[in-house]
Design a protein around this motif. Structure first.
Motif, PDB file in Angstrom:
ATOM      1  N   ALA A 192      67.284 -36.999   1.392  1.00  0.00           N
ATOM      2  CA  ALA A 192      66.571 -38.255   1.628  1.00  0.00           C
ATOM      3  C   ALA A 192      67.417 -39.275   2.380  1.00  0.00           C
ATOM      4  CB  ALA A 192      66.112 -38.842   0.293  1.00  0.00           C
ATOM      5  N   ASP A 193      68.726 -39.030   2.488  1.00  0.00           N
ATOM      6  CA  ASP A 193      69.580 -39.969   3.221  1.00  0.00           C
ATOM      7  C   ASP A 193      69.528 -39.731   4.726  1.00  0.00           C
ATOM      8  OD1 ASP A 193      70.787 -37.506   2.794  1.00  0.00           O
ATOM      9  OD2 ASP A 193      72.818 -38.314   2.957  1.00  0.00           O
ATOM     10  N   HIS A 194      68.743 -38.753   5.170  1.00  0.00           N
ATOM     11  CA  HIS A 194      68.560 -38.488   6.598  1.00  0.00           C
ATOM     12  C   HIS A 194      67.131 -38.862   7.004  1.00  0.00           C
ATOM     13  CE1 HIS A 194      72.139 -36.041   5.923  1.00  0.00           C
ATOM     14  NE2 HIS A 194      72.317 -36.021   7.237  1.00  0.00           N
ATOM     15  N   ALA A 195      67.010 -39.664   8.044  1.00  0.00           N
ATOM     16  CA  ALA A 195      65.686 -39.990   8.566  1.00  0.00           C
ATOM     17  C   ALA A 195      65.030 -38.727   9.094  1.00  0.00           C
ATOM     18  CB  ALA A 195      65.804 -41.031   9.671  1.00  0.00           C
ATOM     19  N   ARG A 196      63.716 -38.618   8.912  1.00  0.00           N
ATOM     20  CA  ARG A 196      62.981 -37.437   9.354  1.00  0.00           C
ATOM     21  C   ARG A 196      61.990 -37.801  10.460  1.00  0.00           C
ATOM     22  NH1 ARG A 196      60.113 -36.645   4.317  1.00  0.00           N
ATOM     23  NH2 ARG A 196      60.920 -38.749   3.940  1.00  0.00           N
ATOM     24  N   TYR A 197      61.625 -36.800  11.233  1.00  0.00           N
ATOM     25  CA  TYR A 197      60.701 -36.987  12.354  1.00  0.00           C
ATOM     26  C   TYR A 197      59.653 -35.888  12.338  1.00  0.00           C
ATOM     27  CZ  TYR A 197      64.073 -40.221  14.497  1.00  0.00           C
ATOM     28  OH  TYR A 197      64.922 -41.279  14.748  1.00  0.00           O
ATOM     29  N   GLY A 198      58.421 -36.267  12.604  1.00  0.00           N
ATOM     30  CA  GLY A 198      57.345 -35.315  12.862  1.00  0.00           C
ATOM     31  C   GLY A 198      56.849 -35.557  14.272  1.00  0.00           C
ATOM     32  N   ARG A 229      51.388 -28.060  19.177  1.00  0.00           N
ATOM     33  CA  ARG A 229      52.792 -27.940  18.778  1.00  0.00           C
ATOM     34  C   ARG A 229      53.217 -29.163  17.962  1.00  0.00           C
ATOM     35  NH1 ARG A 229      55.047 -28.385  24.407  1.00  0.00           N
ATOM     36  NH2 ARG A 229      53.102 -29.544  24.609  1.00  0.00           N
ATOM     37  N   TYR A 230      53.934 -28.902  16.862  1.00  0.00           N
ATOM     38  CA  TYR A 230      54.394 -29.973  15.982  1.00  0.00           C
ATOM     39  C   TYR A 230      55.787 -29.608  15.478  1.00  0.00           C
ATOM     40  CZ  TYR A 230      54.554 -33.291  12.067  1.00  0.00           C
ATOM     41  OH  TYR A 230      54.917 -34.297  11.194  1.00  0.00           O
ATOM     42  N   ASP A 231      56.735 -30.536  15.605  1.00  0.00           N
ATOM     43  CA  ASP A 231      58.105 -30.309  15.151  1.00  0.00           C
ATOM     44  C   ASP A 231      58.403 -31.161  13.922  1.00  0.00           C
ATOM     45  OD1 ASP A 231      58.398 -28.709  17.374  1.00  0.00           O
ATOM     46  OD2 ASP A 231      59.345 -30.276  18.583  1.00  0.00           O
ATOM     47  N   ALA A 232      58.916 -30.539  12.874  1.00  0.00           N
ATOM     48  CA  ALA A 232      59.369 -31.239  11.672  1.00  0.00           C
ATOM     49  C   ALA A 232      60.888 -31.176  11.657  1.00  0.00           C
ATOM     50  CB  ALA A 232      58.790 -30.580  10.421  1.00  0.00           C
ATOM     51  N   GLY A 233      61.529 -32.343  11.609  1.00  0.00           N
ATOM     52  CA  GLY A 233      62.987 -32.318  11.707  1.00  0.00           C
ATOM     53  C   GLY A 233      63.660 -33.520  11.085  1.00  0.00           C
ATOM     54  N   ALA A 234      64.984 -33.515  11.140  1.00  0.00           N
ATOM     55  CA  ALA A 234      65.807 -34.580  10.580  1.00  0.00           C
ATOM     56  C   ALA A 234      66.787 -35.062  11.629  1.00  0.00           C
ATOM     57  CB  ALA A 234      66.563 -34.078   9.346  1.00  0.00           C
ATOM     58  N   GLU A 235      67.100 -36.353  11.574  1.00  0.00           N
ATOM     59  CA  GLU A 235      68.094 -36.912  12.493  1.00  0.00           C
ATOM     60  C   GLU A 235      69.480 -36.421  12.078  1.00  0.00           C
ATOM     61  OE1 GLU A 235      69.427 -41.247  14.351  1.00  0.00           O
ATOM     62  OE2 GLU A 235      67.567 -41.048  13.197  1.00  0.00           O
ATOM     63  N   VAL A 236      70.238 -35.922  13.048  1.00  0.00           N
ATOM     64  CA  VAL A 236      71.544 -35.331  12.778  1.00  0.00           C
ATOM     65  C   VAL A 236      72.536 -35.795  13.839  1.00  0.00           C
ATOM     66  CG1 VAL A 236      70.574 -33.284  11.667  1.00  0.00           C
ATOM     67  CG2 VAL A 236      70.986 -33.277  14.145  1.00  0.00           C
ATOM     68  N   GLN A 275      66.748 -31.301  19.660  1.00  0.00           N
ATOM     69  CA  GLN A 275      66.213 -32.031  20.791  1.00  0.00           C
ATOM     70  C   GLN A 275      66.609 -33.496  20.651  1.00  0.00           C
ATOM     71  OE1 GLN A 275      61.842 -32.855  20.709  1.00  0.00           O
ATOM     72  NE2 GLN A 275      61.858 -31.589  18.846  1.00  0.00           N
ATOM     73  N   THR A 276      66.516 -34.232  21.744  1.00  0.00           N
ATOM     74  CA  THR A 276      66.797 -35.661  21.721  1.00  0.00           C
ATOM     75  C   THR A 276      65.500 -36.432  21.881  1.00  0.00           C
ATOM     76  OG1 THR A 276      69.007 -35.352  22.673  1.00  0.00           O
ATOM     77  CG2 THR A 276      68.032 -37.551  22.840  1.00  0.00           C
ATOM     78  N   ILE A 277      65.206 -37.289  20.908  1.00  0.00           N
ATOM     79  CA  ILE A 277      64.052 -38.171  21.013  1.00  0.00           C
ATOM     80  C   ILE A 277      64.462 -39.332  21.914  1.00  0.00           C
ATOM     81  CG2 ILE A 277      62.424 -39.631  19.772  1.00  0.00           C
ATOM     82  CD1 ILE A 277      62.192 -36.717  19.059  1.00  0.00           C
ATOM     83  N   PRO A 278      63.791 -39.524  23.052  1.00  0.00           N
ATOM     84  CA  PRO A 278      64.226 -40.582  23.975  1.00  0.00           C
ATOM     85  C   PRO A 278      64.099 -41.965  23.352  1.00  0.00           C
ATOM     86  CG  PRO A 278      62.686 -39.050  25.029  1.00  0.00           C
ATOM     87  CD  PRO A 278      62.648 -38.769  23.568  1.00  0.00           C
ATOM     88  N   GLY A 279      64.989 -42.849  23.766  1.00  0.00           N
ATOM     89  CA  GLY A 279      64.884 -44.238  23.355  1.00  0.00           C
ATOM     90  C   GLY A 279      63.876 -44.973  24.214  1.00  0.00           C
ATOM     91  N   GLY A 280      63.773 -46.283  24.007  1.00  0.00           N
ATOM     92  CA  GLY A 280      62.863 -47.101  24.794  1.00  0.00           C
ATOM     93  C   GLY A 280      61.842 -47.811  23.931  1.00  0.00           C
ATOM     94  N   LYS A 281      60.807 -48.325  24.573  1.00  0.00           N
ATOM     95  CA  LYS A 281      59.800 -49.137  23.880  1.00  0.00           C
ATOM     96  C   LYS A 281      58.716 -48.250  23.270  1.00  0.00           C
ATOM     97  CE  LYS A 281      58.857 -53.022  25.776  1.00  0.00           C
ATOM     98  NZ  LYS A 281      59.544 -53.852  24.746  1.00  0.00           N
ATOM     99  N   TYR A 282      58.420 -48.531  21.994  1.00  0.00           N
ATOM    100  CA  TYR A 282      57.374 -47.811  21.273  1.00  0.00           C
ATOM    101  C   TYR A 282      56.465 -48.813  20.556  1.00  0.00           C
ATOM    102  CZ  TYR A 282      59.965 -43.420  21.830  1.00  0.00           C
ATOM    103  OH  TYR A 282      60.602 -42.316  22.346  1.00  0.00           O
TER     104      TYR A 282
END
Length: 311
Positions: free
Chosen positions: A199-205, A220-227, A240-247
């Motif tokens: 739980a100390d790692h942020a997750r991404y779907g 396609r759907y990716d389930a992952g954790a920030e590392v 993979q790298t989630i790009p930065g920028g405005k969301y």
């Protein structure tokens, strides 16, 4: 290289090509360029791609261009069809219309009108249901977010500048909703525990496709954790790298049964009036450290992140 590592390398290269395609749909995408992205021989790449994806490279490119265009037709109702056609790599409105009609059975303008009518119908239905849901006791009213999300959308969405993030992930191929929820529990959770990603790692779907325009079997759907960038992959995971920028960010509270409507409302109701448009970065769910999750009810919290740029 053992067989498991070899397969993971193939999968990583193919995922890299698919990401490159989505990011460059407005440009010519020839076989040699994509083979170089994958680090495969151009002589063999076309056959490898067809074997891996179940469709030829040309068919895949055509499908993705049409699907992304369909999303833009809905999310950007005031943008001219020619502009949308050019933005996904078609040379003319005529060529785009022919390809669109083959895929959806109607012209782009007719599809846009149809979707707009459905959007208004859903919005009106949501306004009626929101009045009814006010009388419901918790937790039923708490889980009925699909009925009142339209009314609260404008207040809830905020714009955030995010930094790039490295994510170790597992990929799910197929329908969204309940099957994705099972994928998190049956595939991601054991993998995360094995790699001490708690739980100390942020997750991404990360949703790479819109189920309203893409066949369920191809979503396609990716389930992952920030590392950290140097994280060592195990258990068939990729990075993979989630790009930065405005969301544009919508805070979601509910279950897997409601998250699809939340995404649809973000695209259907908020984006067209925002003065912004989608760009080529992927949409994703962000689960910060300590995000709520009730295993018994399936209730969870996350942030829906929509990549946006100026219209």
């Amino acid at each position: 290289m053992n067989p498991c590592d070899s397969r993971a390398e193939y999968e990583s290269r193919m995922h890299r090509v698919l990401a490159y395609i989505d990011q460059h749909l407005d440009k010519p995408l020839d076989l040699a360029t994509l083979a170089e992205v994958a680090h495969f021989s151009s002589f063999h790449f076309h056959r490898l791609f067809a074997a891996w994806m179940g469709e030829t490279l040309g068919d895949y490119l055509r499908r993705r261009r049409i699907e992304v265009a369909a999303i833009k037709l809905l999310a950007q109702p005031r943008v001219k069809i020619l502009h949308i056609a050019l933005s996904v790599g078609f040379g003319s409105a005529e060529a785009f219309s022919r390809a669109f009609r083959i895929r959806f059975g109607c012209s782009p303008s007719a599809w846009r009108e149809q979707q707009t009518s459905q959007r208004h119908a859903k919005s009106n239905f949501g306004q009626i249901n929101s009045k009814q849901s006010q009388a419901l006791p918790t937790p039923l009213a708490e889980h009925s977010i699909s009925s009142n999300i339209h009314q609260e959308m404008i207040m809830q969405v905020i714009l955030v500048d995010r930094k790039p993030a490295t994510v170790a992930y597992l990929r799910h191929l197929g329908s969204y909703g309940a099957s994705v929820a099972r994928f998190w529990q049956e595939s991601y959770v054991p993998w995360a525990a094995m790699n001490k990603l708690g739980a100390d790692h942020a997750r991404y779907g990360i949703a790479h496709d819109n189920p309203d325009v893409t066949d369920a079997a191809q979503c396609r759907y990716d389930a992952g954790a920030e590392v950290p960038p140097d994280f060592v992959l195990t258990g068939g995971a990729l990075k993979q790298t989630i790009p930065g920028g405005k969301y544009a960010v919508l805070r979601f509270k509910g279950t897997a049964a409601h998250i699809g409507e939340a995404w649809a409302s973000l695209l259907r109701d908020w984006l067209p009036s925002s003065g912004l448009q989608l760009d080529a970065r992927p949409c994703f769910e962000y689960y910060p450290q300590g995000a709520a999750f009730d295993e018994e009810t399936g209730y969870f919290e996350c942030e829906l992140c929509l990549p946006v740029t100026s219209l």
